[in-house]
Design an enzyme around this catalytic site. Structure first.
Site, PDB file in Angstrom:
ATOM      1  N   GLY A 112       9.600  28.406   4.028  1.00  0.00           N
ATOM      2  CA  GLY A 112       8.548  28.285   3.019  1.00  0.00           C
ATOM      3  C   GLY A 112       8.505  29.380   1.972  1.00  0.00           C
ATOM      4  N   ASP A 124       4.983  32.465   3.309  1.00  0.00           N
ATOM      5  CA  ASP A 124       4.358  31.548   2.354  1.00  0.00           C
ATOM      6  C   ASP A 124       2.845  31.516   2.500  1.00  0.00           C
ATOM      7  OD1 ASP A 124       4.446  30.249   4.815  1.00  0.00           O
ATOM      8  OD2 ASP A 124       5.391  28.422   4.074  1.00  0.00           O
ATOM      9  N   ASP A 182      -2.187  31.337   7.970  1.00  0.00           N
ATOM     10  CA  ASP A 182      -3.104  30.294   8.438  1.00  0.00           C
ATOM     11  C   ASP A 182      -3.724  30.756   9.756  1.00  0.00           C
ATOM     12  OD1 ASP A 182      -4.375  27.951   8.988  1.00  0.00           O
ATOM     13  OD2 ASP A 182      -2.592  26.747   9.315  1.00  0.00           O
ATOM     14  N   ASP A 226       5.934  22.884   2.478  1.00  0.00           N
ATOM     15  CA  ASP A 226       6.346  21.493   2.719  1.00  0.00           C
ATOM     16  C   ASP A 226       5.314  20.680   3.470  1.00  0.00           C
ATOM     17  OD1 ASP A 226       6.770  22.950   5.238  1.00  0.00           O
ATOM     18  OD2 ASP A 226       7.663  21.068   5.917  1.00  0.00           O
TER      19      ASP A 226
HETATM   20  P1  5GP Z   1       0.436  30.424  10.886  1.00  0.00           P
HETATM   21  O1  5GP Z   1      -0.522  29.397  11.427  1.00  0.00           O
HETATM   22  O2  5GP Z   1       1.367  30.918  11.956  1.00  0.00           O
HETATM   23  O3  5GP Z   1      -0.267  31.514  10.128  1.00  0.00           O
HETATM   24  O4  5GP Z   1       1.338  29.647   9.817  1.00  0.00           O
HETATM   25  C1  5GP Z   1       2.456  28.973  10.285  1.00  0.00           C
HETATM   26  C2  5GP Z   1       3.149  28.185   9.252  1.00  0.00           C
HETATM   27  O5  5GP Z   1       2.438  26.954   9.158  1.00  0.00           O
HETATM   28  C3  5GP Z   1       3.223  28.694   7.835  1.00  0.00           C
HETATM   29  O6  5GP Z   1       4.284  29.602   7.613  1.00  0.00           O
HETATM   30  C4  5GP Z   1       3.483  27.400   7.102  1.00  0.00           C
HETATM   31  O7  5GP Z   1       4.855  27.079   7.169  1.00  0.00           O
HETATM   32  C5  5GP Z   1       2.688  26.397   7.927  1.00  0.00           C
HETATM   33  N1  5GP Z   1       1.403  26.137   7.250  1.00  0.00           N
HETATM   34  C6  5GP Z   1       0.187  26.612   7.545  1.00  0.00           C
HETATM   35  N2  5GP Z   1      -0.731  26.117   6.687  1.00  0.00           N
HETATM   36  C7  5GP Z   1      -0.045  25.329   5.823  1.00  0.00           C
HETATM   37  C8  5GP Z   1      -0.409  24.546   4.679  1.00  0.00           C
HETATM   38  O8  5GP Z   1      -1.561  24.448   4.230  1.00  0.00           O
HETATM   39  N3  5GP Z   1       0.603  23.876   4.062  1.00  0.00           N
HETATM   40  C9  5GP Z   1       1.888  23.917   4.484  1.00  0.00           C
HETATM   41  N4  5GP Z   1       2.780  23.209   3.790  1.00  0.00           N
HETATM   42  N5  5GP Z   1       2.278  24.653   5.546  1.00  0.00           N
HETATM   43  C10 5GP Z   1       1.315  25.340   6.187  1.00  0.00           C
HETATM   44 MG    MG Z   2       6.352  28.700   6.375  1.00  0.00          MG
END
Ligand code: 5GP
Ligand code: MG
Length: 199
Positions: free
Chosen positions: A49, A108, A111, A167
């Site tokens: 991403g 990217d 979350d 994505d």
């Molecule tokens: P984490 O939950 O570990 O912070 O994020 C994990 C991954 O989930 C991010 O790097 C991203 O690839 C994906 N992700 C989380 N939220 C979103 C979103 O709103 N859109 C997209 N496309 N991917 C997301």
């Molecule tokens: Mg990502």
């Protein structure tokens, strides 16, 4: 593809302006050599991403820098929720030691914070001189707010977004703006997790 867009959240113009500001801030914060020059930077972008963000950011940073890729697998597939995260060794090009390196993680979106936490721990174990993190987007969620991060390009509402590298089921990364998708494009969440895939 364009017909699938619901709303533009952040335009390509606003992204370009903010990425230039961030690049300046990152370079200004680098320690200086005895000759007053910025020290070398080691960037660790999280695949996939962050690739567009990486490409735009590094072309605004007139310093010596190296790139080591890291790949993290999670279970998003055709879902909009991340569950767990683990390092995908096959796509990762990290040296065994980062001793003396000033490292900046690039991701990217922040979350749940699981990806950044895992990457931070993986890099800290290689003993860099300094370790910072930069994300393009941070969602308005308590888990994201609780995660330590040094640079954030944009804070966004807790919505699923795509474009500018992000994505849905591996599509839409090539959209130049950060957008939301129409409701009927996003599949309902499956009862059991999909196979692991890179984020
Ligand atoms: P984490 O939950 O570990 O912070 O994020 C994990 C991954 O989930 C991010 O790097 C991203 O690839 C994906 N992700 C989380 N939220 C979103 C979103 O709103 N859109 C997209 N496309 N991917 C997301
Ligand atoms: Mg990502």
């Amino acid at each position: 593809m364009i017909a699938d867009i619901d709303q533009t959240l952040i335009s390509r113009r606003d992204i370009a302006t903010r990425v230039a500001q961030l690049a300046q801030a990152i370079v200004a914060d680098l320690p200086r050599t005895t000759a007053g020059q910025p020290t070398e930077l080691t960037l660790v972008p999280v695949l996939t991403g962050s690739v567009i963000f990486l490409a735009d950011l590094i072309r605004q940073m007139p310093v010596h820098l190296r790139i080591h890729l890291i790949s993290v697998s999670s279970y998003p597939g055709q879902t909009t929720q991340s569950t767990a995260a683990c390092i995908n060794q096959g796509l990762t090009s990290l040296p065994d030691s980062l001793q003396g390196a000033h490292v900046l993680i690039l991701d990217d979106i922040l979350d749940s914070g699981k990806t950044l936490g895992l990457v931070r721990d993986t890099l800290a174990a290689r003993h860099p001189a300094s370790l910072r993190a930069c994300v393009l987007l941070r969602k308005d969620r308590p888990q994201a707010a609780a995660c330590e991060v040094d640079y954030v390009a944009f804070d966004i509402p807790d919505q699923f977004v795509v474009g500018y590298g992000l994505d849905y089921d591996d599509y839409y990364r090539n959209l130049p703006d950060i957008v939301t998708l129409k409701r009927h494009i996003i599949q309902p969440e499956p009862a059991s997790p999909n196979p692991a895939k890179t984020v």
